[in-house]
Design an enzyme around this catalytic site. Structure first.
Site, PDB file in Angstrom:
ATOM      1  N   ASP A  33       0.820  -1.227   0.000  1.00  0.00           N
ATOM      2  CA  ASP A  33       0.000   0.000   0.000  1.00  0.00           C
ATOM      3  C   ASP A  33       0.847   1.267   0.000  1.00  0.00           C
ATOM      4  OD1 ASP A  33       1.036   0.074   2.566  1.00  0.00           O
ATOM      5  OD2 ASP A  33      -0.792  -0.693   3.501  1.00  0.00           O
ATOM      6  N   GLY A  34       2.175   1.125  -0.084  1.00  0.00           N
ATOM      7  CA  GLY A  34       3.015   2.322  -0.202  1.00  0.00           C
ATOM      8  C   GLY A  34       3.710   2.726   1.083  1.00  0.00           C
ATOM      9  N   LYS A 188      17.991  37.528 -14.891  1.00  0.00           N
ATOM     10  CA  LYS A 188      16.969  36.524 -15.241  1.00  0.00           C
ATOM     11  C   LYS A 188      15.637  36.919 -14.630  1.00  0.00           C
ATOM     12  CE  LYS A 188      16.572  32.262 -13.288  1.00  0.00           C
ATOM     13  NZ  LYS A 188      17.071  30.930 -12.920  1.00  0.00           N
ATOM     14  N   ARG A 190      11.973  35.113 -14.037  1.00  0.00           N
ATOM     15  CA  ARG A 190      11.261  33.837 -14.155  1.00  0.00           C
ATOM     16  C   ARG A 190       9.780  34.093 -14.389  1.00  0.00           C
ATOM     17  NH1 ARG A 190      12.011  28.621 -13.687  1.00  0.00           N
ATOM     18  NH2 ARG A 190      14.166  28.708 -12.994  1.00  0.00           N
TER      19      ARG A 190
HETATM   20  C1  R5P Z   1      17.551  29.572  -9.435  1.00  0.00           C
HETATM   21  O1  R5P Z   1      17.746  30.669  -9.020  1.00  0.00           O
HETATM   22  C2  R5P Z   1      18.601  28.507  -9.505  1.00  0.00           C
HETATM   23  O2  R5P Z   1      19.857  28.982  -9.177  1.00  0.00           O
HETATM   24  C3  R5P Z   1      18.618  27.879 -10.867  1.00  0.00           C
HETATM   25  O3  R5P Z   1      19.058  28.827 -11.822  1.00  0.00           O
HETATM   26  C4  R5P Z   1      17.285  27.364 -11.245  1.00  0.00           C
HETATM   27  O4  R5P Z   1      16.718  26.619 -10.201  1.00  0.00           O
HETATM   28  C5  R5P Z   1      17.385  26.506 -12.473  1.00  0.00           C
HETATM   29  O5  R5P Z   1      16.126  26.051 -12.775  1.00  0.00           O
HETATM   30  P1  R5P Z   1      15.773  25.527 -14.224  1.00  0.00           P
HETATM   31  O6  R5P Z   1      16.831  24.535 -14.603  1.00  0.00           O
HETATM   32  O7  R5P Z   1      14.425  24.874 -14.042  1.00  0.00           O
HETATM   33  O8  R5P Z   1      15.709  26.703 -15.119  1.00  0.00           O
END
Ligand code: R5P
Length: 293
Positions: A33-34, A188, A190
């Site tokens: 059952d896990g 970057k 996100r």
């Molecule tokens: C985020 O700030 C981390 O340092 C990595 O850049 C990030 O987690 C990379 O995630 P992924 O490979 O999904 O772009």
């Protein structure tokens, strides 16, 4: 004594050798059952080290709960967790009202189980020290940046190290300092789990042998997009050096399709890209923790 789980036998053997520890396997049975059953050596010494890297962490956290509490009943008085990859570090605040602050919750959970913790390049962003995230008596974070820097130095002449985002500055700057490499970081933004927007730093890339340095690669989106931009800017080669090779699903393929040939990682997570062992550094960290007892 160093306790390990089956899937980490190779790294456990390397660490036991370096740290001069006896090794014992944790037997783990899964019921139909896990549910899990854990079995440890029936008598344990006072000082016990548990090796558990916490990638794909959810089930491992239950294994650790059962292991650590059983170990105390079997004689362990001081428990040290060596978790080369420490999970749930990214969610260090509620970005949207109502979100769980996973870093704090997991920190408290682990601190109830163990007295000390060693990890490698934890993803600390807004929280500045591991002790803040992990309220154990002794919390020690070591960095793989010098080891990755040595790998790069052995394989590239006059490389340019690039961090794919501002957060990576802490690792890329360390890696660069060790061998006096040039370095810079991108910006970057996100947009979602599988979507990022990257802007290269304003510097000459043409003809350079670039190495992207980061703590972790997950979907590979960050590194593949950065690599594409670097090639578009004239990079001769782009390689990748990361501490933690999470590489979810087709991440490696994505990075290779962006033109990256060499991918180097540490063995914090067992992966085909592992190019450097953390055993010596972890053994030194274990010795430091025991000196303080
Ligand atoms: C985020 O700030 C981390 O340092 C990595 O850049 C990030 O987690 C990379 O995630 P992924 O490979 O999904 O772009």
């Amino acid at each position: 004594m160093l306790l390990f789980f089956d899937d980490e036998q190779a790294s456990a053997e390397r660490l036991a050798l370096e740290a001069n520890l006896d090794l014992a396997r944790i037997e783990c049975h899964r019921f139909p059952d896990g549910e899990l059953k854990i079995r440890l050596p029936p008598t344990l010494p006072k000082q016990v080290v548990v090796l558990r890297s916490l990638h794909q962490p959810n089930e491992k956290l239950i294994e650790l709960l059962l292991t650590c509490q059983a170990a105390r009943q079997l004689g362990a008085q001081h428990m040290l967790l060596v978790a080369p990859y420490l999970a749930y570090m990214r969610q260090d605040m509620a970005f949207v009202a109502g979100e769980a602050i996973s870093q704090q919750i997991m920190g408290r959970f682990l601190a109830q189980l163990v007295d000390a913790l060693i990890t490698v390049d934890p993803h600390l962003h807004r929280v500045k020290s591991l002790a803040q995230a992990m309220p154990v008596t002794h919390a020690l974070a070591i960095s793989a940046a010098p080891l990755l820097s040595d790998v790069i130095a052995a394989r590239r002449v006059l490389p340019l190290l690039i961090g794919p985002d501002e957060e990576s500055r802490q690792w890329v700057s360390q890696a660069a300092a060790r061998h006096h490499f040039e370095f810079d970081v991108c910006q970057k933004f996100r947009l979602g789990d599988h979507s990022v927007q990257i802007t290269l730093p304003p510097r000459a890339i043409k003809g350079r042998h670039v190495v992207l340095v980061d703590d972790v690669a997950s979907t590979g989106q960050t590194l593949s997009q950065a690599a594409r931009l670097l090639f578009a800017a004239g990079a001769e080669t782009v390689a990748v050096a990361v501490t933690h090779a999470l590489f979810a699903n087709d991440a490696v393929q994505k990075i290779r399709e962006a033109g990256v040939q060499d991918i180097w990682s540490t063995d914090s997570i067992p992966h085909a890209s592992n190019a450097v062992s953390l055993a010596t550094s972890l053994a030194e960290a274990i010795a430091l923790i025991y000196e303080k007892l």
